[in-house]
Motif scaffolding. Sequence first.
Motif, PDB file in Angstrom:
ATOM      1  N   VAL A 115     -37.541  37.505  24.928  1.00 24.88           N
ATOM      2  CA  VAL A 115     -38.864  37.978  24.521  1.00 24.88           C
ATOM      3  C   VAL A 115     -38.918  39.475  24.820  1.00 24.88           C
ATOM      4  CG1 VAL A 115     -41.341  37.726  24.866  1.00 24.88           C
ATOM      5  CG2 VAL A 115     -39.859  35.706  25.033  1.00 24.88           C
ATOM      6  N   PRO A 116     -38.868  40.303  23.773  1.00 22.61           N
ATOM      7  CA  PRO A 116     -38.816  41.748  23.986  1.00 22.61           C
ATOM      8  C   PRO A 116     -40.128  42.318  24.528  1.00 22.61           C
ATOM      9  CG  PRO A 116     -38.995  41.257  21.650  1.00 22.61           C
ATOM     10  CD  PRO A 116     -38.840  39.944  22.358  1.00 22.61           C
ATOM     11  N   ILE A 117     -40.007  43.344  25.334  1.00 26.72           N
ATOM     12  CA  ILE A 117     -41.166  44.060  25.872  1.00 26.72           C
ATOM     13  C   ILE A 117     -41.549  45.154  24.881  1.00 26.72           C
ATOM     14  CG2 ILE A 117     -41.969  45.619  27.688  1.00 26.72           C
ATOM     15  CD1 ILE A 117     -40.060  44.183  29.615  1.00 26.72           C
ATOM     16  N   ASP A 118     -42.834  45.201  24.527  1.00 23.60           N
ATOM     17  CA  ASP A 118     -43.364  46.297  23.712  1.00 23.60           C
ATOM     18  C   ASP A 118     -44.395  47.031  24.566  1.00 23.60           C
ATOM     19  OD1 ASP A 118     -44.472  48.068  21.925  1.00 23.60           O
ATOM     20  OD2 ASP A 118     -45.218  46.530  20.529  1.00 23.60           O
ATOM     21  N   ARG A 119     -43.938  48.007  25.310  1.00 21.57           N
ATOM     22  CA  ARG A 119     -44.825  48.729  26.234  1.00 21.57           C
ATOM     23  C   ARG A 119     -45.979  49.422  25.513  1.00 21.57           C
ATOM     24  NH1 ARG A 119     -40.084  48.568  28.925  1.00 21.57           N
ATOM     25  NH2 ARG A 119     -40.162  48.413  31.186  1.00 21.57           N
ATOM     26  N   PRO A 136     -53.634  51.599  31.339  1.00 18.42           N
ATOM     27  CA  PRO A 136     -53.267  51.585  32.767  1.00 18.42           C
ATOM     28  C   PRO A 136     -51.911  50.917  33.019  1.00 18.42           C
ATOM     29  CG  PRO A 136     -55.554  50.934  32.492  1.00 18.42           C
ATOM     30  CD  PRO A 136     -54.958  51.002  31.113  1.00 18.42           C
ATOM     31  N   SER A 137     -51.620  49.854  32.252  1.00 13.55           N
ATOM     32  CA  SER A 137     -50.329  49.180  32.410  1.00 13.55           C
ATOM     33  C   SER A 137     -49.195  50.086  31.969  1.00 13.55           C
ATOM     34  CB  SER A 137     -50.304  47.888  31.592  1.00 13.55           C
ATOM     35  OG  SER A 137     -51.194  46.939  32.135  1.00 13.55           O
ATOM     36  N   GLN A 138     -49.405  50.824  30.902  1.00 15.81           N
ATOM     37  CA  GLN A 138     -48.365  51.743  30.426  1.00 15.81           C
ATOM     38  C   GLN A 138     -48.044  52.787  31.489  1.00 15.81           C
ATOM     39  OE1 GLN A 138     -49.171  53.386  26.514  1.00 15.81           O
ATOM     40  NE2 GLN A 138     -49.911  51.398  25.794  1.00 15.81           N
ATOM     41  N   GLN A 155     -44.181  45.094  37.198  1.00 14.20           N
ATOM     42  CA  GLN A 155     -42.976  44.643  37.894  1.00 14.20           C
ATOM     43  C   GLN A 155     -41.703  44.928  37.102  1.00 14.20           C
ATOM     44  OE1 GLN A 155     -45.627  42.610  37.340  1.00 14.20           O
ATOM     45  NE2 GLN A 155     -45.028  40.810  36.220  1.00 14.20           N
ATOM     46  N   TYR A 156     -41.835  45.570  35.947  1.00 15.84           N
ATOM     47  CA  TYR A 156     -40.663  45.885  35.131  1.00 15.84           C
ATOM     48  C   TYR A 156     -40.310  47.363  35.233  1.00 15.84           C
ATOM     49  CZ  TYR A 156     -41.124  41.257  33.203  1.00 15.84           C
ATOM     50  OH  TYR A 156     -41.173  39.895  33.077  1.00 15.84           O
ATOM     51  N   ASP A 157     -39.048  47.644  35.546  1.00 21.99           N
ATOM     52  CA  ASP A 157     -38.635  49.052  35.594  1.00 21.99           C
ATOM     53  C   ASP A 157     -38.504  49.585  34.164  1.00 21.99           C
ATOM     54  OD1 ASP A 157     -36.033  48.469  34.574  1.00 21.99           O
ATOM     55  OD2 ASP A 157     -35.329  48.031  36.599  1.00 21.99           O
ATOM     56  N   GLU A 158     -38.370  50.876  34.050  1.00 27.16           N
ATOM     57  CA  GLU A 158     -38.349  51.523  32.737  1.00 27.16           C
ATOM     58  C   GLU A 158     -37.205  51.049  31.849  1.00 27.16           C
ATOM     59  OE1 GLU A 158     -38.611  55.781  33.085  1.00 27.16           O
ATOM     60  OE2 GLU A 158     -40.330  55.634  34.438  1.00 27.16           O
ATOM     61  N   GLY A 159     -36.117  50.604  32.439  1.00 26.27           N
ATOM     62  CA  GLY A 159     -34.962  50.166  31.662  1.00 26.27           C
ATOM     63  C   GLY A 159     -35.063  48.738  31.139  1.00 26.27           C
ATOM     64  N   ALA A 160     -36.025  47.961  31.628  1.00 29.51           N
ATOM     65  CA  ALA A 160     -36.150  46.567  31.197  1.00 29.51           C
ATOM     66  C   ALA A 160     -36.568  46.507  29.728  1.00 29.51           C
ATOM     67  CB  ALA A 160     -37.169  45.842  32.069  1.00 29.51           C
ATOM     68  N   VAL A 216     -50.371  44.673  33.893  1.00 28.98           N
ATOM     69  CA  VAL A 216     -49.023  44.108  34.028  1.00 28.98           C
ATOM     70  C   VAL A 216     -48.672  43.627  35.433  1.00 28.98           C
ATOM     71  CG1 VAL A 216     -47.995  45.187  32.001  1.00 28.98           C
ATOM     72  CG2 VAL A 216     -47.980  46.395  34.171  1.00 28.98           C
ATOM     73  N   TRP A 217     -49.486  43.880  36.406  1.00 26.36           N
ATOM     74  CA  TRP A 217     -49.263  43.290  37.728  1.00 26.36           C
ATOM     75  C   TRP A 217     -49.928  41.917  37.831  1.00 26.36           C
ATOM     76  CZ3 TRP A 217     -45.627  44.679  40.881  1.00 26.36           C
ATOM     77  CH2 TRP A 217     -45.164  45.997  40.870  1.00 26.36           C
ATOM     78  N   TRP A 218     -50.689  41.509  36.774  1.00 19.05           N
ATOM     79  CA  TRP A 218     -51.401  40.228  36.789  1.00 19.05           C
ATOM     80  C   TRP A 218     -50.418  39.067  36.865  1.00 19.05           C
ATOM     81  CZ3 TRP A 218     -50.984  36.201  33.233  1.00 19.05           C
ATOM     82  CH2 TRP A 218     -51.871  35.138  33.433  1.00 19.05           C
TER      83      TRP A 218
END
Length: 149
Positions: A3-7, A13-15, A20-25, A60-62
């Motif tokens: 499931v790809p991340i679409d930041r 605020p999440s952006q 819990q995801y680092d920039e490379g995830a 995203v910390w939810w």
Amino acid sequence: MTVPIDRTAWSLPSQRSGGQYDEGATEYEGIACKCRRCESSFVLTPERQKIAYEVEKKYVWWIPSFCGRCQSEFQGLSERARSFQRQWNTSRSSLSSSETFLREWLIVLQAISPYWGSNAMCVHVERVLADLKRMRMASLPAEHKRSTA
């Protein structure tokens, strides 16, 4: 299934935080959770995270506090409590003398307490019930009061 991340779909605020995801995830991973009510373990799936963070715009910390079963039970009880509250708000004068209504409402409020802790409305309904009992006792003949005390 990945499931790809679409930041760009995250809330602003999440952006900024990244959660819990680092920039490379590049894809969501399952997150192990523990239900606050029943203490069972469950997984916040990648699919659920995508919906929560990208569609519902949750921060995203939810992390969910409850497992699916407890969450469903909590939602049902909450809706019943809101229904009682709406009835109370519109018909307080007649419902304040309905022991059946008050007792049923109190049962729902007490069932919710493991989910959110103490509940001021529980105390309020208990007080209204106690006042109703005192008023009924005061209206009884003296000889009947002694036999019911």
